[in-house]
Design a protein around this motif. Structure first.
Motif, PDB file in Angstrom:
ATOM      1  N   ILE A 192      -5.880   6.158  -5.988  1.00 42.11           N
ATOM      2  CA  ILE A 192      -6.563   7.370  -5.535  1.00 42.11           C
ATOM      3  C   ILE A 192      -5.618   8.526  -5.754  1.00 42.11           C
ATOM      4  O   ILE A 192      -4.483   8.481  -5.279  1.00 42.11           O
ATOM      5  N   THR A 250      -2.798  -0.723  -3.063  1.00 44.22           N
ATOM      6  CA  THR A 250      -3.404   0.608  -3.051  1.00 44.22           C
ATOM      7  C   THR A 250      -2.319   1.629  -3.354  1.00 44.22           C
ATOM      8  O   THR A 250      -1.210   1.517  -2.852  1.00 44.22           O
ATOM      9  N   TRP A 262      -1.848   2.984 -15.371  1.00 43.83           N
ATOM     10  CA  TRP A 262      -2.531   2.129 -14.398  1.00 43.83           C
ATOM     11  C   TRP A 262      -3.548   1.239 -15.107  1.00 43.83           C
ATOM     12  O   TRP A 262      -3.648   0.044 -14.836  1.00 43.83           O
ATOM     13  N   LYS A 298      -4.784  -4.342 -10.419  1.00 44.18           N
ATOM     14  CA  LYS A 298      -5.937  -4.852  -9.680  1.00 44.18           C
ATOM     15  C   LYS A 298      -6.283  -3.952  -8.500  1.00 44.18           C
ATOM     16  O   LYS A 298      -7.385  -3.978  -7.978  1.00 44.18           O
ATOM     17  N   GLY A 299      -5.306  -3.170  -8.105  1.00 46.24           N
ATOM     18  CA  GLY A 299      -5.509  -2.356  -6.898  1.00 46.24           C
ATOM     19  C   GLY A 299      -6.324  -1.113  -7.155  1.00 46.24           C
ATOM     20  O   GLY A 299      -6.990  -0.968  -8.181  1.00 46.24           O
ATOM     21  N   ASN A 300      -6.220  -0.209  -6.196  1.00 44.45           N
ATOM     22  CA  ASN A 300      -7.010   1.018  -6.239  1.00 44.45           C
ATOM     23  C   ASN A 300      -6.069   2.216  -6.311  1.00 44.45           C
ATOM     24  O   ASN A 300      -5.154   2.339  -5.512  1.00 44.45           O
ATOM     25  N   LYS A 334       0.873  -1.167   0.000  1.00 43.32           N
ATOM     26  CA  LYS A 334       0.000   0.000   0.000  1.00 43.32           C
ATOM     27  C   LYS A 334       0.912   1.218   0.000  1.00 43.32           C
ATOM     28  O   LYS A 334       1.662   1.444   0.940  1.00 43.32           O
TER      29      LYS A 334
END
Length: 557
Positions: free
Chosen positions: A486, A458, A476, A482-484, A434
């Motif tokens: 932000i 993340t 991305w 597969k992650g997020n 993360k």
DNA sequence: GCTACTATGAAAATAAGT
DNA sequence: ACTTATTTTCATAGTAGC
């Protein structure tokens, strides 16, 4: 109660940041009472907090804090009664607050009595009364811009003083020592004290020196045993952190960076050991340094290998094997034209030595490569991408101009270099990481981790430039992450509340990576090489602020 | 407004010389 | 060890053209 007062300078409105461990009791209650509790937890008296909230409204906690700090400057308010806690660091801070504010000046009075004066003079006067010189005040006004608050201006002056004081050469000068006033806070003292201790052990004022060869704790291409290093206690994670900036910054800059980043010794590495272009950078991090591994395949490490087509035209008297640092601007067509003409005057045999010297100097200065007989050219965008370790067309398309591509690339990481340092994360986080990525740019850190085979669970990314955010977003999606992801526009958006929120929802960060702006540190900058207090480069203090907040918040969990 | 293009040294590290 | 020479550097401001 632990209070960490952080002071930094910047032209944009900003506040001195305080936070503490004891303010987590935000259970139930109205939003207003929560807000009051929040600021009281920072050490402000409840009365003042209520007043400040009334003035600014509940929505804007930053301006509330600003107001509170202004109060603190103006009044010898009960706030200075420090919490009767055992923590010495906060008491240092408050003691100074008391001492320095006991002088009988009053900002609001000044404002009344000097109404006839222009705002600028009024402000200078106020600062002068606080013990700053008019020179300091004027410079601060100039740099912070009109309409800056007193708190901002004093932040600025303080930061400048810190930078000066950190410079051992300036210490010896006959200049009167600037008054530090109440900004002689806990943090400053702590860091400065450490710095002095260190210097004592090293005889004369020892500053950070660049290693030669610049290989840090080792590079994959040179045979050398990995040394042992022990980290200062304050530097231990979580989270891991990784900070980057130019190695050849003005004197004293790296000393300051080091003092802020928990006294961790910077690792200076030249990317010429990783690729065909030099890139001298300093990295401050708390990662393990054993069992690193490089990205494969190893990138070409000479100009000829990297640019095979240039070989045909490369004259024997151009002995370069590595390119110099890839920067944000390229050589002009006029220049290459001048060079061509100079060379064509001597067709038979080699050009005379003085012409060779002229051409080579320009080649080195502008990273020109041979693309034909007597023909030199700056690197193409995709060649820069390749040299820096990015996938081809990484910065291409999506509405980005050529000029902006060069700029974004020139401001980026060298992926192989950074990946080598980050490679130790693969065993530490087999399930992925993360990541909090500050000043992400075109995503050098993200690309590095991805290429290392470390899943990005993340990524919270902060990047000012929209084109850069688009580049990262597009990468991305193309790499089927597969992650997020932000993203934020500005580091200022990440205040304590937002970070707490993020950490709560994400479950903490494993690593905080960032290379703050270098333009005020870089040697190529003729106009505003202002050092760490420069307009953009002072954002380093936001890296520290955010990292320190993350550290504190995660320690509570 | 955007984009491309061009001219503009100095500071500090490193190398070389004495 | 000290002095001198050489090398390097994540850039900005202004202008012109669209």
């Amino acid at each position: 109660m632990y209070i960490c007062l952080f002071i930094h300078s910047n032209h944009t409105p900003r506040c001195v940041y305080l936070h503490c461990e004891a303010n987590s009791n935000t259970g139930s209650g109205t939003s207003q009472s929560k807000l009051i509790l929040h600021f009281v937890g920072m050490g402000f008296p409840e009365k003042l907090v209520a007043q400040a909230i009334e003035e600014n409204g509940e929505g804007n906690s930053e301006s509330i804090l600003e107001t509170l700090l202004t109060y603190s400057v103006l009044e010898n308010s009960p706030q200075q009664q420090k919490p009767s806690d055992s923590d010495h660091s906060s008491s240092d801070y408050y003691e100074n607050f008391d001492d320095d504010l006991s002088d009988s000046y009053s900002w609001s009075e000044d404002e009344e009595s000097t109404d006839s004066l222009p705002i600028k003079d009024k402000t200078v006067l106020a600062l002068a009364k606080m013990g700053y010189t008019t020179d300091e005040a004027s410079i601060a006004m100039e740099r912070c811009g009109p309409g800056s608050s007193i708190a901002e201006l004093t932040d600025f002056i303080c930061a400048a003083q810190m930078a000066k004081a950190a410079d051992p050469f300036l210490l010896d000068e006959e200049k009167p020592k600037p008054k530090r006033k109440f900004f002689e806070n806990e943090l400053w003292k702590r860091k400065r004290h450490r710095g002095c201790d260190r210097r004592m052990t090293f005889e004369d004022g020892e500053t950070i020196r660049l290693p030669n060869p610049m290989i840090g704790y080792g590079v994959p291409t040179e045979l050398c045993p990995t040394p042992y290093r022990s980290l200062p206690e304050g530097a231990m994670g979580p989270p891991y952190f990784y900070y980057e900036n130019v190695a050849l910054a003005p004197k004293g800059v790296w000393d300051t960076i080091k003092r802020f980043l928990y006294d961790v010794e910077p690792e200076f590495v030249d990317s010429k050991y990783f690729c065909a272009a030099a890139r001298k950078r300093g990295y401050v991090h708390n990662l393990p340094i054993n069992n690193r591994f490089p990205l494969l395949p190893l990138p070409p490490r000479t100009i000829h290998e990297a640019l095979p087509l240039s070989r045909r035209w490369w004259p024997s008297w151009d002995t370069r094997t590595k390119l110099n640092c890839l920067q944000t601007c390229i050589g002009s067509a006029k220049l290459t034209e001048r060079i061509r003409k100079a060379l064509e005057d001597h067709q038979e045999g080699e050009p005379p030595l003085h012409v060779q010297k002229y051409v080579l100097d320009e080649c080195r200065k502008w990273n020109l490569v041979w693309v034909g007989r007597n023909k030199l050219a700056p690197l193409e965008c995709d060649e820069v991408e390749m040299l820096l370790g990015f996938p081809k067309n990484h910065t291409r398309g999506g509405g980005i101009s050529r000029t902006d591509r060069y700029k974004s690339l020139g401001n980026s990481f060298q992926v192989d270099t950074v990946a080598y340092h980050l490679s130790v994360l693969r065993d530490l986080f087999p399930g992925g990481v993360k990541l909090l990525s500050l000043f992400s740019g075109i995503g050098g850190a993200e690309v590095a981790l991805h290429r290392l085979g470390i899943p990005l669970k993340t990524v919270v990314s902060v990047e000012k430039s929209e084109v850069n955010r688009n580049i990262v977003r597009s990468w991305w999606e193309q790499t089927n992450q597969k992650g997020n992801l932000i993203d934020f526009n500005d580091v200022q958006e990440l205040d304590g509340d937002r970070l707490e929120q993020l950490i709560h929802s994400v479950g903490g960060f494993d690593i905080v990576i960032g290379g703050s702006p270098c333009n005020n540190l870089a040697g190529s900058n003729r106009h505003h090489r202002d050092g760490l207090e420069g307009k953009e480069s002072s954002l380093f203090y936001d890296y520290f602020r955010i990292l320190d907040l993350v550290k504190c918040i995660m320690a509570k969990r």
